[in-house]
Design a protein around this motif. Sequence first.
Motif, PDB file in Angstrom:
ATOM      1  N   THR A   1       0.853  -1.182   0.000  1.00 56.51           N
ATOM      2  CA  THR A   1       0.000   0.000   0.000  1.00 56.51           C
ATOM      3  C   THR A   1       0.886   1.229   0.000  1.00 56.51           C
ATOM      4  O   THR A   1       2.067   1.170   0.341  1.00 56.51           O
ATOM      5  N   THR A   2       0.304   2.346  -0.410  1.00 51.43           N
ATOM      6  CA  THR A   2       1.032   3.615  -0.463  1.00 51.43           C
ATOM      7  C   THR A   2       0.225   4.689   0.262  1.00 51.43           C
ATOM      8  O   THR A   2      -0.844   4.416   0.800  1.00 51.43           O
ATOM      9  N   GLY A  43      -2.917  -6.582   5.094  1.00 54.23           N
ATOM     10  CA  GLY A  43      -1.679  -7.297   5.398  1.00 54.23           C
ATOM     11  C   GLY A  43      -1.038  -6.799   6.674  1.00 54.23           C
ATOM     12  O   GLY A  43      -0.609  -7.584   7.531  1.00 54.23           O
ATOM     13  N   ARG A  44      -0.984  -5.484   6.827  1.00 50.59           N
ATOM     14  CA  ARG A  44      -0.421  -4.872   8.038  1.00 50.59           C
ATOM     15  C   ARG A  44      -1.233  -5.251   9.269  1.00 50.59           C
ATOM     16  O   ARG A  44      -0.677  -5.657  10.298  1.00 50.59           O
ATOM     17  N   ALA A  74      13.206 -10.107   7.168  1.00 47.88           N
ATOM     18  CA  ALA A  74      12.714  -8.740   7.356  1.00 47.88           C
ATOM     19  C   ALA A  74      13.848  -7.768   7.072  1.00 47.88           C
ATOM     20  O   ALA A  74      14.958  -7.931   7.579  1.00 47.88           O
ATOM     21  N   GLN A  75      13.591  -6.768   6.253  1.00 52.51           N
ATOM     22  CA  GLN A  75      14.639  -5.846   5.838  1.00 52.51           C
ATOM     23  C   GLN A  75      14.875  -4.719   6.834  1.00 52.51           C
ATOM     24  O   GLN A  75      15.929  -4.085   6.817  1.00 52.51           O
ATOM     25  N   THR A  76      13.915  -4.488   7.688  1.00 47.77           N
ATOM     26  CA  THR A  76      14.001  -3.447   8.704  1.00 47.77           C
ATOM     27  C   THR A  76      12.776  -3.588   9.588  1.00 47.77           C
ATOM     28  O   THR A  76      11.934  -4.464   9.361  1.00 47.77           O
ATOM     29  N   GLY A  77      12.659  -2.762  10.621  1.00 44.45           N
ATOM     30  CA  GLY A  77      11.415  -2.734  11.381  1.00 44.45           C
ATOM     31  C   GLY A  77      11.546  -3.161  12.824  1.00 44.45           C
ATOM     32  O   GLY A  77      12.606  -3.579  13.297  1.00 44.45           O
ATOM     33  N   GLY A 137       5.330  -2.550   0.240  1.00 44.08           N
ATOM     34  CA  GLY A 137       5.881  -3.811  -0.243  1.00 44.08           C
ATOM     35  C   GLY A 137       6.713  -4.575   0.760  1.00 44.08           C
ATOM     36  O   GLY A 137       7.350  -5.573   0.403  1.00 44.08           O
ATOM     37  N   GLN A 138       6.719  -4.168   2.023  1.00 39.06           N
ATOM     38  CA  GLN A 138       7.527  -4.842   3.045  1.00 39.06           C
ATOM     39  C   GLN A 138       6.816  -6.024   3.703  1.00 39.06           C
ATOM     40  O   GLN A 138       7.450  -6.822   4.396  1.00 39.06           O
TER      41      GLN A 138
END
Length: 412
Positions: A55-56, A64-65, A237-240, A271-272
């Motif tokens: 989502t943007t 999803g979130r 996970a790329q970050t968070g 897209g995360q």
Amino acid sequence: MKLEIKNEIAEITARVEAELQDSFRRIDETALYNQQKVLQAFIDHRVSVNNFNPTTGYGYDDTGRDTLDAIYADVFRAEDALVRHNIVNGTHCIAIALFAVLRPGDTLLAVTGKPYDTLEEVIGISGDGGGSLKEFGVNYEQVDLIGGAPDYEGIKKALHSGVKAVIIQRSKGYDWRETISVEEIGKIIACVRSVKPDTVCIVDNCYGELVEKREPTEVDADLVVGSLIKNIGGGLAQTGGYIAGKAKYVELASYRQTCPGLGKEVGATLGQNRFMYQGLFMAPHAVAQALKAAALCGGIMEALGYEVNPRPTDVRCDIIQAIKFNDEDKLIKFIQAIQSASPVDSFALPLPWDMPGYQHQVIMAAGTFVSGASIELSADAPIKPPYVGFMQGGLTYESAKIAIMHAASAVL
């Protein structure tokens, strides 16, 4: 650079592995238990490919979130959770939780000694203000550990009427002490509740997720917080970061993370989602790999005459292995060797430097696919006597084993 593994280290490694088989079976049993818990949460919440859609903008109606929040709440046996890719690290998570529940005139009480270095400026112990809790009128007090164990009588005496929240740091940080187990965390919380039942109990859970069969939320913690590039992100996970616990406190945290009135309802995922979902699914296995690597490292280094914490066959409560080198040069060589046996940036040479948020120079090895991911193999240390190095992570036991043998050869 060719990886060097000396014959003596190979022989020690084979012997240590044989001695660790019971420990490895115990780790695998915990991983199976936690994997079932995670899988059941995915099934219960009917995860589908639609949950991975980006989502943007405002991020309204990001299913999803919202579903991921609910899954984390189930895994942590909590009322609610907040999982966001734009929480930058564990310190940020803790800061969100602290600013969410504390108000001017309140006192924050650290009951496991001074928190990790990077929290000093958040609290106002050091630094020049910059919006610290101290600058906002929040007081700080602490109860030191005694011989590495909680001082229960000291905690009871420190719980005056102004104490609004206590913070419990599960991991050892850069200290030479035992990690606080979930059982011990429960005893600390029970001690706090016996004197002042309305105190908000916050647990820094970094490096401890999925190491045991229970999380601190299952022993009455109000909030637990951690980073997604440590255990719970599974290396994908790329970050968070995440915050889980009692619904009213998670809501306050969401207001701090975005703003009052909007809270969890906004925040585009960009897209995360898939990385965070798949990382959580992989996390029980990744944590088991890291625990086995830590035990192996402890066993090899102890066989070489170094003091280690925890001992190789000890029951572990986080993924960190501490090694006391008593020698600056050997400490640096070990950490540089971990970097040189990494899949990414193996050619880089870590050197001690003045890292923001730390009181001493720090050396860090992290040849990782996700920058700084502690669930991938990494090692770091403050440059100060007695020159203790801290190794953690390892997405695969086999790759971590090779790197540890190489690093042990470097200091032999």
